[in-house]
Scaffold this motif. Structure first.
Motif, short mmCIF file in Angstrom:
data_model
loop_
_atom_site.label_atom_id
_atom_site.label_comp_id
_atom_site.label_asym_id
_atom_site.label_seq_id
_atom_site.Cartn_x
_atom_site.Cartn_y
_atom_site.Cartn_z
N UNK A 46 0.92 -1.40 0.38
CA UNK A 46 -0.30 -0.04 0.22
C UNK A 46 0.55 1.27 0.07
N UNK A 47 1.98 0.62 0.86
CA UNK A 47 2.62 2.25 0.89
C UNK A 47 3.34 2.32 -0.48
N UNK A 48 4.15 1.58 -1.07
CA UNK A 48 4.56 1.84 -1.96
C UNK A 48 3.49 2.16 -3.15
N UNK A 49 2.39 1.44 -3.55
CA UNK A 49 1.57 2.09 -4.55
C UNK A 49 1.16 3.30 -4.48
N UNK A 50 0.49 3.77 -3.66
CA UNK A 50 0.21 5.61 -2.62
C UNK A 50 1.53 6.22 -2.41
N UNK A 51 2.95 6.03 -2.78
CA UNK A 51 3.73 6.72 -2.26
C UNK A 51 3.88 7.23 -0.40
N UNK A 52 2.73 6.14 0.03
CA UNK A 52 3.48 6.96 1.60
C UNK A 52 3.98 7.58 2.27
N UNK A 53 4.31 7.67 3.26
CA UNK A 53 5.50 8.00 4.62
C UNK A 53 5.28 6.64 5.28
N UNK A 54 6.47 6.77 5.88
CA UNK A 54 6.78 5.91 7.18
C UNK A 54 5.40 6.70 8.17
N UNK A 55 5.26 7.77 8.13
CA UNK A 55 4.09 8.74 9.11
C UNK A 55 2.67 8.31 8.92
N UNK A 56 2.68 8.81 7.49
CA UNK A 56 1.02 7.73 7.18
C UNK A 56 0.29 6.49 7.54
#
Length: 98
Positions: A46-56
């Motif tokens: 999910x983080x890779x696909x939506x380019x989310x930071x660790x905080x998000x």
């Protein structure tokens, strides 16, 4: 009355339904555990696909997830307090049910 004999129309002790009930409860437990773990399993994708930071990602898996459970928990609790608990546990009404 002799042991092992029943009057016509008398209710049993429920042992004849014990295995199906256990199977249903086991399935519910498995789905519950899957529900709790599926976000953690797929968090990297999910983080890779939506380019989310660790905080998000932390907010997604922690605060937002807890918020959704709290909102639905209070909603179902209110329905249980005011409505028919059997119907709440049974789930949403089926179309065409009497």
């Amino acid at each position: 009355m002799l042991e092992g004999t029943r009057r016509p129309g008398a209710r049993g002790n429920g042992k004849e339904h014990a295995r199906p009930r256990l199977a249903i409860l086991t399935c519910v437990l498995a789905i519950n555990q899957l529900d709790r773990n599926i976000l953690g399993i797929t968090l990297d994708q999910i983080g890779t696909k939506f380019m989310l930071s660790d905080t998000q990602l932390g907010l997604l898996s922690g605060a937002f997830f807890a918020f959704v459970y709290v909102v639905f928990g209070f909603t179902v609790a209110r329905m249980a307090a005011r409505g028919n608990r059997r119907n709440i546990v049974a789930g949403p009404p089926r179309s065409g049910a009497p």
